[in-house]
Motif scaffolding. Structure first.
Motif, PDB file in Angstrom:
ATOM      1  N   ILE A  43       1.068  -1.624  -0.226  1.00  0.00           N
ATOM      2  CA  ILE A  43       0.135   0.059  -0.016  1.00  0.00           C
ATOM      3  C   ILE A  43       0.670   1.416   0.175  1.00  0.00           C
ATOM      4  O   ILE A  43       1.544   1.007   0.977  1.00  0.00           O
ATOM      5  N   GLU A  44       0.572   1.938  -0.912  1.00  0.00           N
ATOM      6  CA  GLU A  44       1.666   3.467  -0.774  1.00  0.00           C
ATOM      7  C   GLU A  44       0.369   4.449  -1.207  1.00  0.00           C
ATOM      8  O   GLU A  44      -0.414   4.833  -1.572  1.00  0.00           O
ATOM      9  N   VAL A  45       0.776   5.345  -0.292  1.00  0.00           N
ATOM     10  CA  VAL A  45       0.264   6.948  -0.761  1.00  0.00           C
ATOM     11  C   VAL A  45       0.848   7.953  -1.809  1.00  0.00           C
ATOM     12  O   VAL A  45       2.609   8.439  -1.593  1.00  0.00           O
ATOM     13  N   GLU A  46       0.366   8.153  -2.905  1.00  0.00           N
ATOM     14  CA  GLU A  46       1.138   9.519  -3.729  1.00  0.00           C
ATOM     15  C   GLU A  46      -0.304  10.431  -4.180  1.00  0.00           C
ATOM     16  O   GLU A  46      -1.262  10.043  -4.624  1.00  0.00           O
ATOM     17  N   ASN A  47       0.345  11.186  -3.289  1.00  0.00           N
ATOM     18  CA  ASN A  47      -0.159  12.925  -3.280  1.00  0.00           C
ATOM     19  C   ASN A  47      -1.506  12.160  -2.775  1.00  0.00           C
ATOM     20  O   ASN A  47      -2.167  12.005  -2.101  1.00  0.00           O
ATOM     21  N   ASP A  48      -3.297  12.294  -3.440  1.00  0.00           N
ATOM     22  CA  ASP A  48      -4.099  11.856  -3.008  1.00  0.00           C
ATOM     23  C   ASP A  48      -4.443  10.487  -3.229  1.00  0.00           C
ATOM     24  O   ASP A  48      -5.656  10.703  -2.448  1.00  0.00           O
ATOM     25  N   CYS A  49      -4.031  10.261  -4.080  1.00  0.00           N
ATOM     26  CA  CYS A  49      -4.251   8.658  -4.169  1.00  0.00           C
ATOM     27  C   CYS A  49      -3.664   7.365  -3.153  1.00  0.00           C
ATOM     28  O   CYS A  49      -2.781   7.845  -2.432  1.00  0.00           O
ATOM     29  N   ILE A  50      -4.666   6.487  -2.787  1.00  0.00           N
ATOM     30  CA  ILE A  50      -3.874   5.478  -2.096  1.00  0.00           C
ATOM     31  C   ILE A  50      -3.582   4.353  -3.535  1.00  0.00           C
ATOM     32  O   ILE A  50      -4.206   4.014  -4.212  1.00  0.00           O
TER      33      ILE A  50
END
Length: 69
Positions: A43-50
């Motif tokens: 699970i990664e967070v990129e900007n406002d997305c998971i």
């Protein structure tokens, strides 16, 4: 992608025993990705997305081409 937008939403919940936050991945997503109980995901967070990827896909994306050098 599921055509019914009502099925593209889920709710963050809290486990009453552990206090950990969790969400349920809809069955149609697991079916589409070929995921089943016990599949490990990254699970990664990129900007406002998971972003959720299975570990094999995540490894292939991150290290693609490194063994070819």
């Amino acid at each position: 992608m599921q055509k019914n937008p009502a099925e593209n939403f889920t709710t963050i919940e809290i486990d009453p025993v552990t206090g950990e936050h969790y969400l349920t991945i809809p069955e149609w997503i697991c079916d589409e990705k070929g995921w089943y109980e016990g599949v490990d995901v990254n699970i990664e967070v990129e900007n406002d997305c998971i972003i959720i990827r299975d570990l094999e896909e995540s490894w292939n994306t991150q290290y693609r081409g490194l063994d070819e050098a």
